[in-house]
Design an enzyme around this catalytic site. Structure first.
Site, PDB file in Angstrom:
ATOM      1  N   LYS A  78       0.850  -1.200   0.000  1.00 32.17           N
ATOM      2  CA  LYS A  78       0.000   0.000   0.000  1.00 32.17           C
ATOM      3  C   LYS A  78       0.881   1.245   0.000  1.00 32.17           C
ATOM      4  O   LYS A  78       1.913   1.279   0.703  1.00 32.17           O
ATOM      5  CB  LYS A  78      -0.911  -0.016   1.239  1.00 32.17           C
ATOM      6  CG  LYS A  78      -1.925   1.126   1.270  1.00 32.17           C
ATOM      7  CD  LYS A  78      -2.847   1.021   2.491  1.00 32.17           C
ATOM      8  CE  LYS A  78      -3.895   2.126   2.510  1.00 32.17           C
ATOM      9  NZ  LYS A  78      -4.818   2.016   3.649  1.00 32.17           N
ATOM     10  N   SER A 158      -9.867   2.247   2.722  1.00 35.54           N
ATOM     11  CA  SER A 158      -8.973   2.972   1.854  1.00 35.54           C
ATOM     12  C   SER A 158      -7.965   2.092   1.114  1.00 35.54           C
ATOM     13  O   SER A 158      -7.333   2.542   0.168  1.00 35.54           O
ATOM     14  CB  SER A 158      -8.179   3.978   2.691  1.00 35.54           C
ATOM     15  OG  SER A 158      -7.330   3.302   3.627  1.00 35.54           O
ATOM     16  N   SER A 182     -10.504  -0.165   6.924  1.00 32.51           N
ATOM     17  CA  SER A 182      -9.895  -0.021   5.593  1.00 32.51           C
ATOM     18  C   SER A 182      -9.204  -1.266   5.065  1.00 32.51           C
ATOM     19  O   SER A 182      -8.707  -1.257   3.935  1.00 32.51           O
ATOM     20  CB  SER A 182      -8.892   1.142   5.610  1.00 32.51           C
ATOM     21  OG  SER A 182      -9.576   2.360   5.725  1.00 32.51           O
TER      22      SER A 182
END
Length: 489
Positions: A78, A158, A182
């Site tokens: 990420k 997210s 998330s």
């Protein structure tokens, strides 16, 4: 023969050990898949040269008999984790072009375990969002589609890019972060497994901060055992993070037995909310039946302060975000927009560098921390948070794990709900309480809705008892036999 991109991480480890493939071959297979599906916009930065270089080094180590837990396994990271020499943006214009000179503890642990890096995945700006539509680099497309439709769907947020690359076989494992859901919500939207470990299990050092008392790193993969292997490599005490727990890391993979005989599963009555869809209700009932059939018993529990969790979260998280993001002022990191004087340069830089959702949360956070409102909002929210945590502690006196839906719906279309932030925030209604209490939670794909989209169930455990969570999740996985995959992948 099964394609390399269809193997689980555990199966890759076996194939590598038997000499049936190499780290370089695995890296090349996933690099090709990433190039084939670039339209999903799941990667912000692809690092094929680094992946091959790391894979060659891994093959050389294996030839010398040096084999780490994730030796030769390619992973996606990420874009919230600092990676030395590779752009790290947190999905924001304000950090575009920022290349850290250091490695986050999590990624350093993964490379130490032998993993290789395929690239950095797209995400909601500064991890603020439930759709992955707030990224400066554009939204990520979910590989799944509704039956008979071609409208692009969101992958959740997210960590949407990290979930999408797994569902599209562009990586066998990835890292995410979970502040209010998330990891778990995008895992549910993309039909994969994602776990948020206990707060303190994984170091936050080198992870771009959103809400420091809630942020926690965790992994995505296709199977429960694969997430266990990834978490085992990621976790551990880090003296550089004052919130990192000085505890040994158990053998999480060994806990994935699926043996839940005698286990007590709590079913919280407050999670049966008004307006819950019949599909989510039905999925939850099926999950209860699966665990009962595997030998567990269910216990009716109460988490009475659950109804305040979402409102409390949206006071505490923006307050911490407004403080954390104050450092992005054009002086030390990334973007700088000149002005006539220093305050004007600050204003110009932050106005140009932050997107609408980040500006909204910074304003909310600054307001609730302001003189005259601190006691009325932030301090009161912290008290409610303590009550939410107490609810869970009391519930775990009568059960070993808690089963709930992961999200109130399946993936929705790109652009939907964007003009209604409150409706968007409701996507986290089932995941936020766990985050507020700092507990581990895992999402496991269990079925499809009427449109053919994946739905997940969440298992919550006691603090630092991820082993029980993995054990129950394995039972759910074995019973659900979820093998559906998005068309074309």
């Amino acid at each position: 023969m099964t394609a390399l991109t269809d193997l689980s991480i555990a199966e890759m480890g076996t194939a590598l050990a038997r000499g049936e493939t190499t780290s370089v071959a695995l890296a090349e297979a996933f690099i090709a898949q990433a190039q084939k599906h670039r339209r999903l916009n799941a990667y912000v930065v692809e690092t094929p040269d680094r992946a091959i270089e790391m894979a060659k080094a891994s093959d050389a180590r294996r030839a010398r008999g040096e084999v780490g837990l994730l030796e030769g396994i390619p992973l996606a990271i990420k874009d919230l984790f600092c990676t030395e020499g590779v752009q790290t943006t947190a999905g924001s214009k304000i950090l575009e072009g920022f290349k850290p000179t250091y490695e986050s503890t999590i990624t350093a642990n993964l490379w130490k375990a032998g993993a290789t890096m395929l690239g950095k995945t797209n995400m909601d700006e500064f991890a603020m969002g439930s759709s992955n539509m707030t990224s400066y680099f554009g939204g990520v497309e979910n590989p799944w589609k509704r039956k008979g439709e071609n409208r692009p769907l969101v992958p959740g947020g997210s960590s949407g890019g990290s979930a999408a690359v797994i569902a599209a076989r562009m990586a066998p494992g990835s890292t995410g972060t979970d502040t209010g859901g998330s990891i778990r919500q995008p895992a549910s939207f993309c039909g994969i497994v994602g776990i948020k470990p206990t707060y303190g299990r994984c170091s936050r050092w080198g992870v771009v901060a959103f809400a420091s008392s809630l942020d926690q790193a965790g992994p995505f993969a296709h199977t429960v055992k694969d997430t266990a292997l990834l978490l085992q490599a990621m976790a551990g005490h880090d003296p550089k993070d004052s919130t990192s727990a000085p505890l040994p890391v158990p053998d999480f993979a060994a806990a994935c037995t699926g043996d839940v005989r005698g286990m007590r599963i709590g079913i919280p009555r407050e999670y049966r909310m008004d307006g819950m869809s019949d599909e989510i209700e039905g999925l939850w009932a099926r999950g209860i039946d699966m665990l009962k059939a595997a030998g567990a018993t269910t216990v009716d529990i109460s988490l009475p302060h659950t109804k305040y969790a979402l409102a409390t979260y949206y006071i505490i998280a923006p307050a911490e975000a407004s403080s954390n993001l104050a450092r992005y002022d054009g002086v030390r990191f990334g973007l700088r927009v000149p002005g006539g004087n220093l305050p004007e340069m600050y204003e110009n830089t932050r106005a140009a560098g932050f997107g609408a959702e980040v500006r909204r949360r910074v304003l909310i956070g600054t307001y609730v921390l302001s003189a005259g409102y601190y006691d009325a909002y932030y301090k009161k929210a912290q008290r409610v948070r303590a009550l939410i945590a107490r609810d869970f502690r009391q519930a775990f006196e009568t059960c070993d794990a808690i089963l709930t839906p992961t999200a109130p719906n399946a993936a929705f279309a790109s652009g939907e709900k964007m003009d209604d932030p409150v409706t968007m925030y409701l996507n986290d209604v089932f995941t936020v309480p766990t985050s507020m209490a700092g507990l581990p939670g895992i999402s496991v794909p269990v079925g499809l809705d009427k449109d053919g989209l994946p739905l997940g169930l969440q298992l919550i455990g006691r603090a630092f008892d991820e082993e029980t969570v993995f054990r129950a999740a394995s039972a759910l996985e074995q019973a659900a036999k979820f093998t559906a995959r998005p068309a074309g992948f």
